[in-house]
Design an enzyme around this catalytic site. Sequence first.
Site, PDB file in Angstrom:
ATOM      1  N   ASP A 888       0.834  -1.201   0.000  1.00  0.00           N
ATOM      2  CA  ASP A 888       0.000   0.000   0.000  1.00  0.00           C
ATOM      3  C   ASP A 888       0.863   1.243   0.000  1.00  0.00           C
ATOM      4  O   ASP A 888       1.932   1.279   0.633  1.00  0.00           O
ATOM      5  CB  ASP A 888      -0.919   0.012   1.220  1.00  0.00           C
ATOM      6  CG  ASP A 888      -2.170   0.834   0.999  1.00  0.00           C
ATOM      7  OD1 ASP A 888      -2.238   1.539  -0.026  1.00  0.00           O
ATOM      8  OD2 ASP A 888      -3.083   0.778   1.833  1.00  0.00           O
ATOM      9  N   LYS A 957      -4.977  13.011  11.673  1.00  0.00           N
ATOM     10  CA  LYS A 957      -4.799  12.127  10.511  1.00  0.00           C
ATOM     11  C   LYS A 957      -5.768  12.438   9.379  1.00  0.00           C
ATOM     12  O   LYS A 957      -5.368  12.582   8.225  1.00  0.00           O
ATOM     13  CB  LYS A 957      -4.957  10.665  10.948  1.00  0.00           C
ATOM     14  CG  LYS A 957      -4.841   9.698   9.767  1.00  0.00           C
ATOM     15  CD  LYS A 957      -5.007   8.245  10.193  1.00  0.00           C
ATOM     16  CE  LYS A 957      -4.951   7.339   8.966  1.00  0.00           C
ATOM     17  NZ  LYS A 957      -5.119   5.912   9.329  1.00  0.00           N
ATOM     18  N   ASP A1108      -4.056   2.743  -5.290  1.00  0.00           N
ATOM     19  CA  ASP A1108      -2.643   2.895  -4.919  1.00  0.00           C
ATOM     20  C   ASP A1108      -2.137   1.702  -4.108  1.00  0.00           C
ATOM     21  O   ASP A1108      -1.055   1.765  -3.524  1.00  0.00           O
ATOM     22  CB  ASP A1108      -2.430   4.183  -4.128  1.00  0.00           C
ATOM     23  CG  ASP A1108      -3.233   4.219  -2.840  1.00  0.00           C
ATOM     24  OD1 ASP A1108      -4.105   3.351  -2.668  1.00  0.00           O
ATOM     25  OD2 ASP A1108      -3.001   5.112  -2.008  1.00  0.00           O
TER      26      ASP A1108
END
Length: 1153
Positions: A888, A957, A1108
């Site tokens: 990832d 985050k 991705d």
Amino acid sequence: MVEGACRESPKCRAGRDPRRSSREQSSDSIHLVHPGVRTSPSLSLFAAGRWTVVRNYSSASAKEEARRRGACGRAELLELLEARVKQLQADNVSEVTVDRVDVAPLRKSSLRCPAPTPAGKEPAAEVREGGVSSSGAPSQPSRWFEKLKKEKWIKHKRQLKLDPRAAVAPAQGSPKPDKGGNRYGSIQLIIMSYLESCLFLRQPERAHQCLLFYHRSHARRKQLGIKMYNILMHGWAKKGSLNKIGRLFFMLEEAGLKPNLSCYAAALECMGRTQAPATVILRCVQQLEEDGFKLDELFKDVVYEEDEREMVLKAVRIIEPNFHPLSQPCSEICTSPLLRDFYSKEKPVSYPKLDFSVRELRERFRQQLEMEASNTVTISSVESAKPLTEQASKRELLTTLRSEWRKSLLQTLQESKIHMANRRSWQMSLYPYLCLLEDEEYVDIMLQILSSLPPQGESLLVLAKELGAKIHNKYAVRKKLRSRLLKKIQKIYDAYAQLLAKDTQLDSYLPREYWEKLEASSGSSLLSKDCTWPHILMVQLGVHMVELLVQVIKVQSNVLNPSLEAKLIPVLYHVYSFRSSRQIGFIKPHPILTQILSNAAETTLTFDSFVMPMLCPPVPWTSPHFGAYILLPTKLMRCVEGAIQHQLLLEECPRSNLHSVLDALNQLGNCPWKINQPVLDIIISIFNAKGSEKLDVPPPLSEAPKPSVALHVGPSTPWSKSSLKRELTQCRKKTAEMYSLRMDSLYKLSIANHMRDKVFWFPHNMDFRGRTYPCPPYFNHLGSDITRAMLLFAEGKPLGARGLDWLKIHLINLTGLKKKNSLRERLAYANELMEEILDSADNPLTGRKWWMDTDEPWQALACCMEIAKALRSPDPTAYISHFPIHQDGSCNGLQHYAALGRDVIGATSVNLMPCDSPQDVYSGVAQQVEEFRKQDAQEGMKVAQVLDGFISRKVVKQTVMTVVYGVTRYGGRLQIEKRLKEINGFPQEYIWEASHYLVRQVFNSLKEMFSGTREIQIWLTASARLIAKSGNPVEWVTPLGLPIVQPYHRAKSTVVTGTSVWNMGDLDQRPQKNAFPPNFIHSLDSTHMMLTALHCHRRGLTFVSVHDCYWTHALTVDVMNQVCREQFVELHSQPILQDLSRFMLQKYCTDSL
């Protein structure tokens, strides 16, 4: 026909005698032209030896001329006043207009087109300066129009003085219709669909009358394009009617359109069928060459169906007996600098093969063809059934009711078709669309929808669109089956299998390259002339079907309880609900139907063919119009409803620019899969045991919450009534959510169970940014944790020296632990947990259940089982593993921004620079914010002091992650506010002030860490704002050459049979501006993935991606990581921003420079 779009304006009516019908006027305005009479060049080729029907528009009397001039003057003044009002409104406030199309009730089944003008009426005929109005009356320059034009010019000059940036806007005038959404796009697609449907039914006369209706009116004629005339020409060519084609050539000249190759192909086809004299064919070929075309181009650039190509060739050989079309030239080589070496043939290349023989692949192709031809697939449901003794009578009741409903629907449908068939032939209606299939097939589609209707009902628009789409898909399959195209595809696929099969030596071609080679050698194109049905047409057709269901399907009210009074009641009801201030129509089933379906507990599910994975490797994408499924129509690029500019861009794009994109999609689609059966069985067992909220397995509706009994007892008070109503609403909402989740899981598990012993494939396409997606909607590797855990690569590879280590590291990644630790530390942690891992694999439901506490529990369980098998094998390095390992990306958006801006600090924080351990950008931002907080706290800032000890990675985050996707400070503040509310002990009175403070510091931290990122974002946003302000959508081209245009337009409402259908309206400047930076980064991310996919394929790797996140075998993880990094560096070695700037200057600023 849409009466609102097709009524004649006063100026159009002024050109005809109101006392006479259009049929009477047309009947006496036709005369015959002898071959000796001088005709226009376009018609001369048909005149030799033939009588040609030509329309002559006679002039009116002097009195009629005066009346028309008066009408034109009044219309001109009205237009001026309307324009002035709009100008004044634009000076003060922006106006939002909503189109409304007046539609007759559906029982009349009149097909309505959306109105092309904001008022929902037919566009007024233009009056040009010093020219002639569309009604035929001469027009003189008006001082009112001159004054209005002067005022507009003065206003434009003032804007330029106030804002020099406005100079990038193009000159005043109508925007380009195609790129901005195509003003008449939906109407044109409706007309083409209608014409094609008529010709499919062998009714060219009906199609001709429709075209004449539009052609005779100057206003309606604007909606016609060359494709519509072409469609009808080919229809008459099949009938051998050369006179009709000659008439269409004359109409083309009247419309100001130049004949194209397809027009001449239709004429020559007709001549070939009728064996026309050589002089006529020669005259046609001469005219073709005078228009700048070559004879060979007829066999290279024209799409043919059935025997059309053979007939054209037959006609040409009458005048040139030795004529042979030139063989198709080799396809152009991709010119992208990123892949120039990849497509170079200087060195011999060898591509990997599939683990199947030629015979097996051909047999799989035939199975897939059979499945697509049937259009639906019925599979067994995994939901545990009740004892048969309880269900037998219930199912018998349902079968009886369906039999009655089928007869009633069939009779009503046939009656409605008889009623529509008697309508005027020139007026478009739904009649042709209701004749494309057998009557029984329409009824089957309606009953299938009825059986799948949820208890809470479904939106009328969603239901109508689904019905319309099912009819269109079935029609497209039937059309291909009737043509000779299917035989050609089957023949080429049989040869194509030799490239993929393991028992052949051929391996030097990419799938697209070899398919193109086979297609060229066959001498014909596999493209079809299918016209995509527009959204509004499918909705209207679906609404008609829904109305039939609502009117016809009835049941006795005492069918479940004989003690009640017998009364015939409708099964479906039309109700209304409100969503975001919009009134939404819903079709809701009667509780009796829901109870009958629930009691029957049917053990099968029926899906459309495209819902299922493919049983053979997909047909390779070779163009925007061809690829993926064998028969089912599939779009290369997904887009929002009503958007057509993407397809136009792809059609205009040089084919070589799309090669790399098509090859990447083919590589992703050619990966074979199989089911992880042990994991599937465990999931099904939990699914049938009332599910598990912790494991994301939804429970059945029997577990839905019920209103508390306390509210039903005791005295009735306003408070208790309000509480009961509120609780009932919450229970209904929760029940609807549970039903949706339960059915989604049921579909996925049932499809997986159906494919448990099979190998299958996922064909791919992409969205407008180039991001790739599997075509099957329910079951694919882009799904949830459960879906991914059930999938394995069909091809296995040995683990090798480092494969087992990668399995262990992958397991720790799935737990969500040790994110900041190095790979070596993660591997050591996995070895420490080996006892828990083996216990989870051996006793998943009865052991210590360690796997259940991970971030991705089902994938973690699957990985535990794979590790256990590898460890217990005689030689773990030789163990054949089918398990996909994921790699990832680390905040991919910031990675691309850091590379574009050459930010060293930012690049280090997102793992673009060498480090001993993985970096965590979220922790880095949190530390930076903490430093800012300490400084402010020392200076006495109260909120900074309150935040002491509360700033963590979790708090910042989400904001850090979404900054790259265009989140504003306001949105970031809401995200942080939500996180602060979740913290126990944080003073609630400071949440608002603290969230304001933190979002400011987060943005400051990112600006300091990624110095170039913010500047690039600002430049992209400012550029998009100016482009959108000029009235153009934002376009760009990816480094691989894929053209992209943003589809954001304001929604405008068109009323279809009392239902508002939302279509694309004017350009929406705000999303055009705000979405450009994230969409541009998404396109770069997709480019990087495609580059990695192609180079992994060249090196023999199995590779798939979830945006991705890249997947491959454990054996090849190191190779994939190397390719991934190499291609990222290669991508960002290109002058990406310079190329973008150059493109935008050339595209939008050429006129002003």
